[in-house]
Write a protein that holds these residues in place. Structure first.
Motif, PDB file in Angstrom:
ATOM      1  N   GLU A  47     -11.572  18.547  -4.582  1.00 27.08           N
ATOM      2  CA  GLU A  47     -11.341  17.431  -5.480  1.00 27.08           C
ATOM      3  C   GLU A  47      -9.790  17.438  -5.796  1.00 27.08           C
ATOM      4  O   GLU A  47      -9.125  16.334  -5.948  1.00 27.08           O
ATOM      5  CB  GLU A  47     -12.023  17.493  -6.731  1.00 27.08           C
ATOM      6  N   HIS A  48      -8.940  18.617  -5.623  1.00 26.35           N
ATOM      7  CA  HIS A  48      -7.446  18.649  -6.177  1.00 26.35           C
ATOM      8  C   HIS A  48      -6.806  17.926  -4.994  1.00 26.35           C
ATOM      9  O   HIS A  48      -5.685  17.240  -5.335  1.00 26.35           O
ATOM     10  CB  HIS A  48      -6.767  19.940  -6.296  1.00 26.35           C
ATOM     11  N   GLU A  49      -7.453  17.408  -3.709  1.00 28.22           N
ATOM     12  CA  GLU A  49      -6.733  16.646  -2.831  1.00 28.22           C
ATOM     13  C   GLU A  49      -6.998  15.149  -3.100  1.00 28.22           C
ATOM     14  O   GLU A  49      -6.558  14.487  -2.174  1.00 28.22           O
ATOM     15  CB  GLU A  49      -7.354  17.101  -1.396  1.00 28.22           C
ATOM     16  N   ALA A  50      -7.895  14.822  -3.836  1.00 24.87           N
ATOM     17  CA  ALA A  50      -8.427  13.547  -3.863  1.00 24.87           C
ATOM     18  C   ALA A  50      -7.351  12.429  -4.090  1.00 24.87           C
ATOM     19  O   ALA A  50      -7.328  11.366  -3.752  1.00 24.87           O
ATOM     20  CB  ALA A  50      -9.707  13.467  -5.020  1.00 24.87           C
ATOM     21  N   ARG A  51      -6.514  12.713  -5.024  1.00 28.96           N
ATOM     22  CA  ARG A  51      -5.253  11.755  -5.625  1.00 28.96           C
ATOM     23  C   ARG A  51      -4.486  11.320  -4.453  1.00 28.96           C
ATOM     24  O   ARG A  51      -4.226  10.407  -4.073  1.00 28.96           O
ATOM     25  CB  ARG A  51      -4.524  12.437  -6.859  1.00 28.96           C
ATOM     26  N   GLU A  52      -4.101  12.336  -3.628  1.00 25.19           N
ATOM     27  CA  GLU A  52      -3.265  12.111  -2.642  1.00 25.19           C
ATOM     28  C   GLU A  52      -3.965  11.144  -1.608  1.00 25.19           C
ATOM     29  O   GLU A  52      -3.349  10.357  -0.890  1.00 25.19           O
ATOM     30  CB  GLU A  52      -2.823  13.554  -1.990  1.00 25.19           C
ATOM     31  N   LEU A  53      -5.089  11.713  -1.182  1.00 24.58           N
ATOM     32  CA  LEU A  53      -6.008  11.044  -0.098  1.00 24.58           C
ATOM     33  C   LEU A  53      -6.238   9.405  -0.617  1.00 24.58           C
ATOM     34  O   LEU A  53      -6.279   8.779   0.246  1.00 24.58           O
ATOM     35  CB  LEU A  53      -7.125  11.764   0.211  1.00 24.58           C
ATOM     36  N   PHE A  54      -6.623   9.425  -1.957  1.00 25.98           N
ATOM     37  CA  PHE A  54      -6.894   7.993  -2.517  1.00 25.98           C
ATOM     38  C   PHE A  54      -5.725   7.145  -2.292  1.00 25.98           C
ATOM     39  O   PHE A  54      -5.686   6.084  -1.909  1.00 25.98           O
ATOM     40  CB  PHE A  54      -7.341   8.117  -3.864  1.00 25.98           C
ATOM     41  N   ASP A  55      -4.462   7.618  -2.602  1.00 32.14           N
ATOM     42  CA  ASP A  55      -3.159   7.043  -2.603  1.00 32.14           C
ATOM     43  C   ASP A  55      -3.017   6.735  -1.045  1.00 32.14           C
ATOM     44  O   ASP A  55      -2.585   5.398  -0.669  1.00 32.14           O
ATOM     45  CB  ASP A  55      -2.277   7.832  -2.829  1.00 32.14           C
ATOM     46  N   ARG A  56      -3.261   7.378  -0.086  1.00 35.79           N
ATOM     47  CA  ARG A  56      -3.143   7.270   1.145  1.00 35.79           C
ATOM     48  C   ARG A  56      -4.172   5.960   1.674  1.00 35.79           C
ATOM     49  O   ARG A  56      -3.828   5.130   2.283  1.00 35.79           O
ATOM     50  CB  ARG A  56      -3.596   8.340   2.338  1.00 35.79           C
ATOM     51  N   VAL A  57      -5.451   6.301   1.117  1.00 31.72           N
ATOM     52  CA  VAL A  57      -6.450   5.274   1.467  1.00 31.72           C
ATOM     53  C   VAL A  57      -5.777   3.771   0.979  1.00 31.72           C
ATOM     54  O   VAL A  57      -6.040   2.738   1.814  1.00 31.72           O
ATOM     55  CB  VAL A  57      -7.640   5.495   0.938  1.00 31.72           C
ATOM     56  N   ALA A  58      -5.289   3.791  -0.158  1.00 27.55           N
ATOM     57  CA  ALA A  58      -4.767   2.422  -0.904  1.00 27.55           C
ATOM     58  C   ALA A  58      -4.032   1.784   0.054  1.00 27.55           C
ATOM     59  O   ALA A  58      -3.702   0.741   0.140  1.00 27.55           O
ATOM     60  CB  ALA A  58      -4.660   2.685  -2.234  1.00 27.55           C
ATOM     61  N   ASP A  59      -2.918   2.711   0.459  1.00 27.99           N
ATOM     62  CA  ASP A  59      -1.912   2.039   1.233  1.00 27.99           C
ATOM     63  C   ASP A  59      -2.266   1.498   2.350  1.00 27.99           C
ATOM     64  O   ASP A  59      -1.826   0.614   3.034  1.00 27.99           O
ATOM     65  CB  ASP A  59      -0.766   3.199   1.413  1.00 27.99           C
ATOM     66  N   GLU A  60      -3.239   2.349   3.233  1.00 28.86           N
ATOM     67  CA  GLU A  60      -3.805   1.988   4.594  1.00 28.86           C
ATOM     68  C   GLU A  60      -4.507   0.681   4.450  1.00 28.86           C
ATOM     69  O   GLU A  60      -4.520   0.085   5.289  1.00 28.86           O
ATOM     70  CB  GLU A  60      -4.720   3.263   5.017  1.00 28.86           C
ATOM     71  N   LEU A  61      -5.358   0.395   3.287  1.00 32.22           N
ATOM     72  CA  LEU A  61      -5.955  -0.856   2.879  1.00 32.22           C
ATOM     73  C   LEU A  61      -5.432  -1.878   2.040  1.00 32.22           C
ATOM     74  O   LEU A  61      -5.865  -2.967   2.279  1.00 32.22           O
ATOM     75  CB  LEU A  61      -7.099  -0.550   2.156  1.00 32.22           C
TER      76      LEU A  61
END
Length: 159
Positions: A47-61
């Motif tokens: 879960e410590h990776e979630a923030r960075e991945l979420f930000d990437r998903v938000a940018d990609e979308l």
């Protein structure tokens, strides 16, 4: 997911578990993002990776949200965002009124435009069932005031 991106950008705490759950909830929608399956597949220990991945998903979308850099404008953006969220059905109007009072109005030196929401928040804190106004009535009043705030939106008033 857009709401979580906005909440985080406006300084609201969004836990990693909520970010992963949002991705899991969106799985049936077949979201077109290379990072999306990585976010949805995170385990508890990752879960410590979630923030960075979420930000990437938000940018990609294309759903990323940048809060205003000016602190006053950012507070107004938070107030208007909360008003929109309440009008859309979440969060509870009473909780949101308290947030506007404590996290926005105090910092902006109690602007008139937020006065009605703050007044309801104060009534909620001072509420005593034996004195009169039922909790549900105060929630309805808070909802009305948030609707009015959302309708009045325009440029933030001068401080």
């Amino acid at each position: 997911m857009r709401t979580l991106a906005q909440a985080h950008a406006l300084g609201r705490h969004v836990g990693s578990d909520r970010l992963v759950q949002a991705a899991l909830d969106a799985l049936p929608a077949a979201v077109d993002s290379p990072s999306f399956p990585l976010l949805a597949g995170l385990g508890r220990r990752e879960e410590h990776e979630a923030r960075e991945l979420f930000d990437r998903v938000a940018d990609e979308l294309g759903i990323g949200f940048d809060a205003p850099a000016d602190p006053t404008a950012a507070k107004w953006a938070l107030a208007h965002w909360l008003a929109d969220q309440v009008v859309d059905g979440s969060p509870d109007p009473a909780s949101a009124a308290d947030l506007v009072w404590v996290e926005v109005a105090m910092d902006l030196d109690y602007p008139d435009e937020l006065g009605p929401v703050v007044a309801v928040a104060i009534q909620l804190v001072d509420r005593d069932e034996s004195r009169g106004i039922p909790l549900e009535q105060l929630r309805e009043e808070a909802l009305r005031e948030f609707r009015a705030l959302a309708e009045r939106r325009g440029p933030a008033p001068a401080a």
